[in-house]
Design an enzyme around this catalytic site. Structure first.
Site, PDB file in Angstrom:
ATOM      1  N   LYS A   1      46.501 -18.224 -37.542  1.00 18.43           N
ATOM      2  CA  LYS A   1      47.111 -18.569 -36.251  1.00 18.43           C
ATOM      3  C   LYS A   1      48.498 -19.181 -36.441  1.00 18.43           C
ATOM      4  O   LYS A   1      49.416 -18.917 -35.665  1.00 18.43           O
ATOM      5  CB  LYS A   1      46.213 -19.532 -35.483  1.00 18.43           C
ATOM      6  CG  LYS A   1      44.901 -18.905 -35.045  1.00 18.43           C
ATOM      7  CD  LYS A   1      44.130 -19.865 -34.153  1.00 18.43           C
ATOM      8  CE  LYS A   1      42.664 -19.528 -34.084  1.00 18.43           C
ATOM      9  NZ  LYS A   1      42.357 -18.212 -33.556  1.00 18.43           N
TER      10      LYS A   1
ATOM     11  N   GLU B   1      47.569 -27.934 -29.503  1.00 19.32           N
ATOM     12  CA  GLU B   1      48.059 -27.135 -28.370  1.00 19.32           C
ATOM     13  C   GLU B   1      47.688 -27.822 -27.078  1.00 19.32           C
ATOM     14  O   GLU B   1      46.668 -28.521 -27.006  1.00 19.32           O
ATOM     15  CB  GLU B   1      47.334 -25.777 -28.368  1.00 19.32           C
ATOM     16  CG  GLU B   1      48.146 -24.655 -28.898  1.00 19.32           C
ATOM     17  CD  GLU B   1      47.382 -23.339 -28.906  1.00 19.32           C
ATOM     18  OE1 GLU B   1      47.743 -22.509 -29.730  1.00 19.32           O
ATOM     19  OE2 GLU B   1      46.438 -23.136 -28.116  1.00 19.32           O
TER      20      GLU B   1
ATOM     21  N   HIS C   1      32.329 -17.747 -25.229  1.00 12.93           N
ATOM     22  CA  HIS C   1      33.640 -17.302 -25.715  1.00 12.93           C
ATOM     23  C   HIS C   1      33.656 -15.834 -26.100  1.00 12.93           C
ATOM     24  O   HIS C   1      34.537 -15.378 -26.808  1.00 12.93           O
ATOM     25  CB  HIS C   1      34.116 -18.130 -26.926  1.00 12.93           C
ATOM     26  CG  HIS C   1      34.438 -19.538 -26.585  1.00 12.93           C
ATOM     27  ND1 HIS C   1      35.446 -19.882 -25.717  1.00 12.93           N
ATOM     28  CD2 HIS C   1      33.879 -20.689 -26.986  1.00 12.93           C
ATOM     29  CE1 HIS C   1      35.490 -21.180 -25.606  1.00 12.93           C
ATOM     30  NE2 HIS C   1      34.552 -21.707 -26.351  1.00 12.93           N
TER      31      HIS C   1
ATOM     32  N   ARG D   1      43.385  -4.379 -34.977  1.00 14.13           N
ATOM     33  CA  ARG D   1      42.360  -3.329 -35.083  1.00 14.13           C
ATOM     34  C   ARG D   1      42.104  -2.730 -33.708  1.00 14.13           C
ATOM     35  O   ARG D   1      42.663  -3.201 -32.718  1.00 14.13           O
ATOM     36  CB  ARG D   1      41.054  -3.957 -35.575  1.00 14.13           C
ATOM     37  CG  ARG D   1      40.675  -5.133 -34.684  1.00 14.13           C
ATOM     38  CD  ARG D   1      39.299  -5.643 -34.924  1.00 14.13           C
ATOM     39  NE  ARG D   1      39.124  -6.985 -34.392  1.00 14.13           N
ATOM     40  CZ  ARG D   1      38.830  -7.276 -33.141  1.00 14.13           C
ATOM     41  NH1 ARG D   1      38.677  -6.318 -32.245  1.00 14.13           N
ATOM     42  NH2 ARG D   1      38.689  -8.528 -32.745  1.00 14.13           N
TER      43      ARG D   1
HETATM   44  P1  ADP Z   1      39.599 -17.203 -31.784  1.00 13.21           P
HETATM   45  O1  ADP Z   1      40.426 -16.674 -32.903  1.00 13.21           O
HETATM   46  O2  ADP Z   1      38.561 -18.158 -32.249  1.00 13.21           O
HETATM   47  O3  ADP Z   1      39.090 -16.154 -30.844  1.00 13.21           O
HETATM   48  P2  ADP Z   1      41.626 -17.907 -29.804  1.00 13.21           P
HETATM   49  O4  ADP Z   1      42.869 -18.640 -30.110  1.00 13.21           O
HETATM   50  O5  ADP Z   1      41.747 -16.429 -29.503  1.00 13.21           O
HETATM   51  O6  ADP Z   1      40.598 -18.160 -30.978  1.00 13.21           O
HETATM   52  O7  ADP Z   1      40.898 -18.600 -28.605  1.00 13.21           O
HETATM   53  C1  ADP Z   1      39.584 -18.244 -28.179  1.00 13.21           C
HETATM   54  C2  ADP Z   1      39.346 -18.673 -26.734  1.00 13.21           C
HETATM   55  O8  ADP Z   1      39.482 -20.103 -26.633  1.00 13.21           O
HETATM   56  C3  ADP Z   1      40.354 -18.101 -25.745  1.00 13.21           C
HETATM   57  O9  ADP Z   1      39.971 -16.835 -25.260  1.00 13.21           O
HETATM   58  C4  ADP Z   1      40.360 -19.154 -24.668  1.00 13.21           C
HETATM   59  O10 ADP Z   1      39.258 -18.932 -23.789  1.00 13.21           O
HETATM   60  C5  ADP Z   1      40.140 -20.463 -25.426  1.00 13.21           C
HETATM   61  N1  ADP Z   1      41.432 -21.118 -25.743  1.00 13.21           N
HETATM   62  C6  ADP Z   1      42.239 -20.899 -26.800  1.00 13.21           C
HETATM   63  N2  ADP Z   1      43.346 -21.660 -26.748  1.00 13.21           N
HETATM   64  C7  ADP Z   1      43.266 -22.388 -25.625  1.00 13.21           C
HETATM   65  C8  ADP Z   1      44.096 -23.369 -24.986  1.00 13.21           C
HETATM   66  N3  ADP Z   1      45.253 -23.776 -25.525  1.00 13.21           N
HETATM   67  N4  ADP Z   1      43.671 -23.901 -23.829  1.00 13.21           N
HETATM   68  C9  ADP Z   1      42.501 -23.534 -23.271  1.00 13.21           C
HETATM   69  N5  ADP Z   1      41.660 -22.624 -23.810  1.00 13.21           N
HETATM   70  C10 ADP Z   1      42.025 -22.046 -24.976  1.00 13.21           C
END
Ligand code: ADP
Length: 499
Positions: free
Chosen positions: A118, A202, A237, A294
């Site tokens: 990330k 964040e 999720h 992917r």
């Molecule tokens: P992963 O790689 O674990 O899937 P992500 O960064 O894609 O992680 O985040 C997964 C989920 O977590 C997102 O789809 C969202 O629902 C929630 N999420 C991620 N970042 C935030 C944020 N800054 N604020 C609120 N929810 C978040």
């Protein structure tokens, strides 16, 4: 330019089958791999050749990269398509594939590596004009400095593990008082779960939507976006209903998100099909979350509205061909929805409900597509993701696509196990969904198992009417007027009459 004559699909189930169908249409011979649990699977029967990799656990079968490369050499295979999951986002594997003189149908190892972290991803995109969630763009370990930053951003904030994935490795901090403790926990969890303690901060978006952009790039440097997919209906999720286009994205927002996604792809010299995920707040500001390097589970909704076959595009790009169209050639045609049919019981908080597909009949008709990997009588193995099928509809308008989906769900006959279909019917009829006014909290806000009995198919409604009459007659002559405890609607048992 390389020509792929024989393709091995390093995956199972619906996605293996879906990839092989496109390969076959291109005149490419196909090789399936399988574990002992999948010996009788449709993907094994469909392929021109099939090789057993080993026992059911993925670590002894579908994750054996070296063995898969050996199979390719033995069978004169030219290319490997990894599908999604398993080895699809493993940069080492893709490198080994190319080192062995094979084509990897996917992006370069470099792109997989950068987007797999990330923080590396945030850094890579920082020179492009891509909106990021307010926060730190580097790993942060000093607690006082982190606290200061958190105060600047404003609570609630999220502490995220750089190496996290699959919704794991995140901690919400509501106020400064709990910051220190949560940060220490986040670091130690990240170390033990991912072997990398790097964390960053964040802003926590309180009412987020998950909207992603499909991109496609070639090895000549052309990149296009194939519009958005709305994936906010999730449980644990994990996505369960997806659609394209999104009900809330305007043409201007679509263009801005699309161009940002192309920027993300350019930041890692991306080629092939990829997905750039954004989080969207309640004021429709969008922020880059991560890129999946992917083919995505929900890619069919994009195929339905664009008329493009993403797997064929992936194969052509892997062969070194330039994209055959430009951004201006792409148009959105109608509306498409996908519901994921998982072997899970929505009544028990979506616990897997593994068993045998005693009855299995797919819905049919115009605008309906079923991508699945099972047949009637088969067992759903416990070793893998419990997704049985993806049910996809396409129609002229969103309303028509929803009505078509409700009809298709009613016509889908599955007995022997519980599935997410009942939940999807409930969600599609819910006012929040039909109005487009929903976020990723849909399940926690609106769903309770009881609501399923208020959201019945026509067949179930008719059966209930019959049961009510039977019940009325059975109660006649009894002294007590207390009927509610045994009323058919309060128990799921009556559903078994349909099975
Ligand atoms: P992963 O790689 O674990 O899937 P992500 O960064 O894609 O992680 O985040 C997964 C989920 O977590 C997102 O789809 C969202 O629902 C929630 N999420 C991620 N970042 C935030 C944020 N800054 N604020 C609120 N929810 C978040």
């Amino acid at each position: 330019m390389a020509k792929i004559n024989k393709l091995l699909v390093a995956n199972r189930g619906e996605i293996a089958l879906r990839i092989m169908r496109s390969a076959k249409e291109l005149g490419i011979r196909t090789v399936a791999v399988y574990s002992e649990a999948d010996r009788l699977s449709p993907h094994v029967k469909f392929a021109d050749e099939a090789v057993c990799l080993g026992p059911p656990p993925s670590s002894q079968s579908y994750l054996l990269g070296d063995k898969i490369i050996e199979v390719c050499k033995d069978l004169n295979v030219d290319a490997i398509h990894p599908g999604y999951g398993f080895l699809s986002e493993n940069a080492d594997f893709s490198k080994k594939v190319t080192d062995a003189g094979l084509i990897f149908v996917g992006p370069s190892p470099h792109a997989i590596e950068v987007m797999g972290s990330k923080l590396a991803a945030k850094q890579a995109v920082s020179q492009y004009d891509i909106p990021l969630v307010p926060g730190t763009e580097e790993a942060i370990s000093d607690i006082e400095a982190a606290k200061k930053k958190a105060a600047e951003i404003g609570y609630p904030i999220l502490i995220k593990a750089s190496a996290g994935g699959g919704g794991k490795g995140m901690r919400i901090v509501e106020s400064e008082a709990e910051f220190e403790e949560q940060m220490q926990r986040a670091v130690s969890e990240a170390k033990s779960a991912f072997g990398d303690g790097a964390v960053f901060i964040e802003k926590f978006i309180t009412s987020p939507r998950h909207i992603e952009i499909q991109i496609l790039g070639d090895q000549q440097g052309n990149t296009v976006y194939l519009f958005e997919r709305e994936c906010s209906i999730q449980r644990r999720h994990q996505k369960v209903i997806e659609e394209a286009p999104s009900a809330v994205v305007s043409p201007e927002m679509r263009k801005a998100m699309g161009e940002a996604a192309v920027g993300v792809a350019k930041a890692c010299n991306y080629y092939g099909a990829g997905t750039v995920e954004f989080i969207v707040d309640d004021k429709l500001n969008f922020y880059f979350l991560e890129m999946n390097t992917r083919l995505q589970v929900e890619h069919p909704v994009t195929e339905m509205i664009t008329g493009k076959d993403l797997v064929k595009e992936q194969i052509w790009v892997a062969e070194g061909k330039a994209l055959s169209f430009f951004q201006e050639d792409l148009k959105i045609n109608g509306h498409s929805l996908e519901v994921r049919v998982y072997a899970e019981d929505p009544r028990t908080n979506f616990l897997p409900d593994i068993g045998r597909l005693i009855t299995y009949r797919r819905p049919q008709g115009p605008g309906i597509r079923v991508d699945d990997g099972f047949e009637e009588g088969m067992d759903i193995p416990i070793y893998y993701d419990p997704m049985i099928a993806k049910l996809i509809t396409h129609a002229e308008t969103r309303e028509d696509a929803i009505n078509r989906m409700l009809r298709a769900i009613d016509d889908y006959e599955i007995t022997g196990i519980q599935t997410t279909l009942d939940f999807c019917r409930f969600a599609l009829k819910h006012e929040a969904f039909t109005s487009g006014n929903f976020d990723t909290k849909f399940v926690e806000k609106y769903f309770k198992p009881e609501v399923l009995d208020q959201s019945l198919s026509k067949e179930e409604e008719e059966l209930l009417a019959v049961l009510a009459v039977e019940f009325f007659h059975s109660q006649k002559g009894k002294k007590t007027g207390s009927v509610s405890a045994a009323a058919p609607t309060t128990s799921g048992a009556w559903r078994n009459r349909l099975k």
